[in-house]
Design a protein around this motif. Structure first.
Motif, PDB file in Angstrom:
ATOM      1  N   TYR A 191       0.813  -1.211   0.000  1.00  0.00           N
ATOM      2  CA  TYR A 191       0.000   0.000   0.000  1.00  0.00           C
ATOM      3  C   TYR A 191       0.850   1.266   0.000  1.00  0.00           C
ATOM      4  CZ  TYR A 191      -4.624  -2.078   0.745  1.00  0.00           C
ATOM      5  OH  TYR A 191      -5.804  -2.729   0.603  1.00  0.00           O
ATOM      6  N   GLN A 192       0.255   2.323  -0.529  1.00  0.00           N
ATOM      7  CA  GLN A 192       0.866   3.644  -0.494  1.00  0.00           C
ATOM      8  C   GLN A 192       0.047   4.566   0.406  1.00  0.00           C
ATOM      9  OE1 GLN A 192       1.122   5.034  -4.603  1.00  0.00           O
ATOM     10  NE2 GLN A 192       3.258   4.345  -4.649  1.00  0.00           N
ATOM     11  N   VAL A 193       0.678   5.681   0.786  1.00  0.00           N
ATOM     12  CA  VAL A 193      -0.037   6.726   1.511  1.00  0.00           C
ATOM     13  C   VAL A 193      -0.337   7.843   0.501  1.00  0.00           C
ATOM     14  CG1 VAL A 193       0.109   8.438   3.348  1.00  0.00           C
ATOM     15  CG2 VAL A 193       1.116   6.167   3.669  1.00  0.00           C
ATOM     16  N   VAL A 194      -1.613   8.179   0.396  1.00  0.00           N
ATOM     17  CA  VAL A 194      -2.028   9.152  -0.615  1.00  0.00           C
ATOM     18  C   VAL A 194      -2.725  10.333   0.059  1.00  0.00           C
ATOM     19  CG1 VAL A 194      -3.351   9.486  -2.744  1.00  0.00           C
ATOM     20  CG2 VAL A 194      -2.375   7.230  -2.233  1.00  0.00           C
ATOM     21  N   GLY A 195      -2.317  11.535  -0.288  1.00  0.00           N
ATOM     22  CA  GLY A 195      -2.973  12.729   0.253  1.00  0.00           C
ATOM     23  C   GLY A 195      -4.037  13.223  -0.725  1.00  0.00           C
ATOM     24  N   ALA A 196      -5.155  13.701  -0.203  1.00  0.00           N
ATOM     25  CA  ALA A 196      -6.175  14.332  -1.051  1.00  0.00           C
ATOM     26  C   ALA A 196      -6.192  15.811  -0.676  1.00  0.00           C
ATOM     27  CB  ALA A 196      -7.536  13.697  -0.815  1.00  0.00           C
ATOM     28  N   LEU A 197      -5.735  16.644  -1.608  1.00  0.00           N
ATOM     29  CA  LEU A 197      -5.555  18.077  -1.336  1.00  0.00           C
ATOM     30  C   LEU A 197      -6.543  18.870  -2.187  1.00  0.00           C
ATOM     31  CD1 LEU A 197      -3.762  20.381  -0.099  1.00  0.00           C
ATOM     32  CD2 LEU A 197      -2.234  20.084  -2.055  1.00  0.00           C
ATOM     33  N   LEU A 198      -7.473  19.530  -1.527  1.00  0.00           N
ATOM     34  CA  LEU A 198      -8.521  20.274  -2.236  1.00  0.00           C
ATOM     35  C   LEU A 198      -8.438  21.751  -1.884  1.00  0.00           C
ATOM     36  CD1 LEU A 198      -9.589  17.270  -2.047  1.00  0.00           C
ATOM     37  CD2 LEU A 198     -11.884  18.219  -2.021  1.00  0.00           C
ATOM     38  N   GLY A 199      -8.617  22.599  -2.889  1.00  0.00           N
ATOM     39  CA  GLY A 199      -8.602  24.031  -2.620  1.00  0.00           C
ATOM     40  C   GLY A 199      -8.438  24.803  -3.916  1.00  0.00           C
ATOM     41  N   SER A 200      -8.098  26.065  -3.781  1.00  0.00           N
ATOM     42  CA  SER A 200      -7.871  26.897  -4.957  1.00  0.00           C
ATOM     43  C   SER A 200      -6.461  27.474  -4.871  1.00  0.00           C
ATOM     44  CB  SER A 200      -8.911  28.029  -4.976  1.00  0.00           C
ATOM     45  OG  SER A 200      -8.632  28.898  -6.029  1.00  0.00           O
ATOM     46  N   ASN A 201      -5.711  27.352  -5.969  1.00  0.00           N
ATOM     47  CA  ASN A 201      -4.300  27.774  -5.986  1.00  0.00           C
ATOM     48  C   ASN A 201      -3.471  27.033  -4.950  1.00  0.00           C
ATOM     49  OD1 ASN A 201      -4.343  29.647  -8.071  1.00  0.00           O
ATOM     50  ND2 ASN A 201      -5.262  31.193  -6.718  1.00  0.00           N
ATOM     51  N   ILE A 202      -3.647  25.757  -4.868  1.00  0.00           N
ATOM     52  CA  ILE A 202      -2.947  24.990  -3.831  1.00  0.00           C
ATOM     53  C   ILE A 202      -2.021  23.898  -4.422  1.00  0.00           C
ATOM     54  CG2 ILE A 202      -4.297  25.295  -1.718  1.00  0.00           C
ATOM     55  CD1 ILE A 202      -5.108  22.494  -4.012  1.00  0.00           C
ATOM     56  N   THR A 203      -1.938  23.827  -5.753  1.00  0.00           N
ATOM     57  CA  THR A 203      -1.148  22.740  -6.357  1.00  0.00           C
ATOM     58  C   THR A 203       0.298  22.758  -5.853  1.00  0.00           C
ATOM     59  OG1 THR A 203      -2.568  22.817  -8.289  1.00  0.00           O
ATOM     60  CG2 THR A 203      -0.474  21.679  -8.565  1.00  0.00           C
ATOM     61  N   ASP A 204       0.830  23.975  -5.618  1.00  0.00           N
ATOM     62  CA  ASP A 204       2.228  24.052  -5.169  1.00  0.00           C
ATOM     63  C   ASP A 204       2.424  23.470  -3.759  1.00  0.00           C
ATOM     64  OD1 ASP A 204       0.803  26.109  -4.063  1.00  0.00           O
ATOM     65  OD2 ASP A 204       2.509  27.488  -3.973  1.00  0.00           O
ATOM     66  N   LYS A 205       1.340  23.205  -3.042  1.00  0.00           N
ATOM     67  CA  LYS A 205       1.460  22.619  -1.695  1.00  0.00           C
ATOM     68  C   LYS A 205       1.658  21.102  -1.749  1.00  0.00           C
ATOM     69  CE  LYS A 205       0.850  26.330   0.554  1.00  0.00           C
ATOM     70  NZ  LYS A 205       2.045  26.958   1.006  1.00  0.00           N
ATOM     71  N   ALA A 206       1.443  20.515  -2.936  1.00  0.00           N
ATOM     72  CA  ALA A 206       1.501  19.050  -3.044  1.00  0.00           C
ATOM     73  C   ALA A 206       2.880  18.519  -2.640  1.00  0.00           C
ATOM     74  CB  ALA A 206       1.155  18.623  -4.463  1.00  0.00           C
ATOM     75  N   GLN A 207       3.937  19.272  -3.002  1.00  0.00           N
ATOM     76  CA  GLN A 207       5.287  18.802  -2.655  1.00  0.00           C
ATOM     77  C   GLN A 207       5.480  18.780  -1.136  1.00  0.00           C
ATOM     78  OE1 GLN A 207       7.623  17.145  -4.269  1.00  0.00           O
ATOM     79  NE2 GLN A 207       8.828  17.140  -2.362  1.00  0.00           N
ATOM     80  N   ASP A 208       4.868  19.725  -0.422  1.00  0.00           N
ATOM     81  CA  ASP A 208       4.941  19.726   1.049  1.00  0.00           C
ATOM     82  C   ASP A 208       4.300  18.451   1.601  1.00  0.00           C
ATOM     83  OD1 ASP A 208       6.035  22.192   0.991  1.00  0.00           O
ATOM     84  OD2 ASP A 208       4.284  23.256   1.795  1.00  0.00           O
ATOM     85  N   VAL A 209       3.187  18.075   0.975  1.00  0.00           N
ATOM     86  CA  VAL A 209       2.470  16.876   1.438  1.00  0.00           C
ATOM     87  C   VAL A 209       3.359  15.639   1.235  1.00  0.00           C
ATOM     88  CG1 VAL A 209       0.345  15.512   1.180  1.00  0.00           C
ATOM     89  CG2 VAL A 209       0.265  17.995   0.894  1.00  0.00           C
ATOM     90  N   ILE A 210       4.062  15.621   0.125  1.00  0.00           N
ATOM     91  CA  ILE A 210       4.994  14.508  -0.143  1.00  0.00           C
ATOM     92  C   ILE A 210       6.152  14.545   0.872  1.00  0.00           C
ATOM     93  CG2 ILE A 210       6.687  13.630  -1.827  1.00  0.00           C
ATOM     94  CD1 ILE A 210       4.589  14.621  -3.999  1.00  0.00           C
ATOM     95  N   ALA A 211       6.671  15.749   1.119  1.00  0.00           N
ATOM     96  CA  ALA A 211       7.782  15.886   2.081  1.00  0.00           C
ATOM     97  C   ALA A 211       7.372  15.412   3.473  1.00  0.00           C
ATOM     98  CB  ALA A 211       8.240  17.342   2.134  1.00  0.00           C
TER      99      ALA A 211
END
Ligand code: FAD
Length: 341
Positions: A44-64
């Motif tokens: 299994y993997q750990v997957v984040g679900a990130l919802l919002g507006s102008n938030i795509t750049d936060k995805a790397q933080d979620v990975i970190a």
């Protein structure tokens, strides 16, 4: 064919507001990492679900913070939290990606969103959990059954709930229950953009303006040092405050003290208050009822002052003073002053 063909991975809802991610999302990702590590046979993997507006750049933080993959829905409709659009988007993510388990923080937002989504997809949801595990025996047979523990019967017992018949297995989990793993900025992962098919973009509720709550005083969940007042210290709250002041700490309280009208509910620690994990918690005249302990037992160091040597608080304290708070606290304050001099 397996019972839940295609369902896999542990998903975490990454709550954010104005682009600032709530810590609980990262706490849950850290815990989900431990869960997937306990069942390596499932892959299994750990997957984040990130919802919002102008938030795509936060995805790397979620990975970190530990995610292997992040599903991002970046849409103007999700700028402010809306039950309608967040429920629509998350429901579609779940239908598309088929998470085996889905974890959400038991925040005000999470407590609104998760049950709506669960009802839409007919999934089982355990609310306000304080512990999550995976049945490692069942994993050997290819099933990652989530064991979700939460207080029950007025907080006198803990019950472990399973949802074996539906997927995803959903849970809301209290903030501050789990540690946040150290950030690893070099971690890499996959970022998947997902565009929901909105049935309507007409909001059922329109937001005229967002008024930020004025929080008076300090947030006890962020305090590094807490001095807790119980009913036994109601007669000497000035001493409790003096102790907190000397230590650059913050005062908090049991429900008894709040109900007796001595302190604000925002300062209550415990099952129906806040969960805290400071580096130091000094419990003054606190009996150690299970509902209070549930909110502070993960403090790094607990010092208890109680005149009853049999008080339950001593069973979880790292250090204890058997004595009257009226006598012990002034001595403690004096010692702190001396140590600081
Ligand atoms: P007490 O139980 O009255 O204990 C006072 C202690 O002070 C005693 O141990 C006594 O020996 C000691 N003492 C008295 N005088 C002195 C003195 N002069 N010097 C030194 N020691 C002294 N409680 C919470 O705190 N947080 C919650 O979130 C919470 N949620 C609850 C949810 C539910 C559903 C229920 C049923 C209860 C909840 N409670 C909660 C209440 C909880 O069960 C206890 O009643 C409460 O924590 C007791 O508070 P206390 O320790 O201050 O008071």
């Amino acid at each position: 064919m397996a019972k839940f063909e295609g369902y896999k991975d542990i998903y975490v809802f990454v709550e954010q507001k104005n682009g600032t991610v709530a810590e609980v999302g990262y706490e849950l990702i850290s815990e989900a990492r431990k869960l997937v590590a306990s069942i390596p046979e499932m892959g299994y993997q750990v997957v984040g679900a990130l919802l919002g507006s102008n938030i795509t750049d936060k995805a790397q933080d979620v990975i970190a913070h530990g995610a292997d993959k992040v599903i991002v829905v970046d849409d103007e409709l999700l700028k402010d939290y809306s039950t309608q659009f967040y429920t629509d988007a998350l429901t579609q993510i779940i239908k598309e990606f088929k998470p085996d388990s889905f974890l959400t923080g038991a925040t005000v937002l999470g407590r609104d969103l998760a049950p709506r989504v669960a009802a839409r997809i007919n999934a089982g949801l355990t609310a306000d959990a304080t512990k999550i595990e995976i049945d490692t025996e069942k994993a050997k047979d290819g099933e990652a059954l989530l064991l979700v523990t939460r207080p029950t019967f007025g907080g006198n017992l803990f019950g472990t709930i399973v949802c074996p018949d539906t997927r995803p297995q959903m849970a809301t989990i209290r903030p501050k229950v789990f540690d946040m793993a150290p950030v690893d900025a070099s971690r890499t992962g996959e970022v998947v953009s997902f565009a929901p098919k909105w049935e309507t973009t007409e909001p059922e509720v329109t937001i005229d303006k967002v008024v930020e709550k004025i929080v008076e005083g300090v947030d006890i969940t962020k305090a590094n040092i807490l001095v807790g007042a119980g009913r036994g210290a109601e007669g000497c709250l000035d001493l409790v405050e003096a102790c907190a002041k000397e230590l650059d700490g913050v005062v908090c309280a049991t429900r008894a003290v709040v109900e007796d009208g001595y302190m604000d509910k925002a300062l209550q620690v415990g099952q129906t208050g806040k969960t805290v994990r400071p580096s130091l918690y000094i419990a003054c005249g606190i009996s150690g009822a299970v509902q209070h302990v549930a909110g502070m037992e993960k403090s790094d160091m607990i010092i208890a002052i109680n005149r009853d040597p049999q008080a339950e608080i001593f069973t979880i304290a790292n250090m204890g003073f058997v004595g009257d708070v009226n006598e012990v606290l002034p001595l403690l304050v004096e010692e702190i002053k001396k140590a600081k001099a």
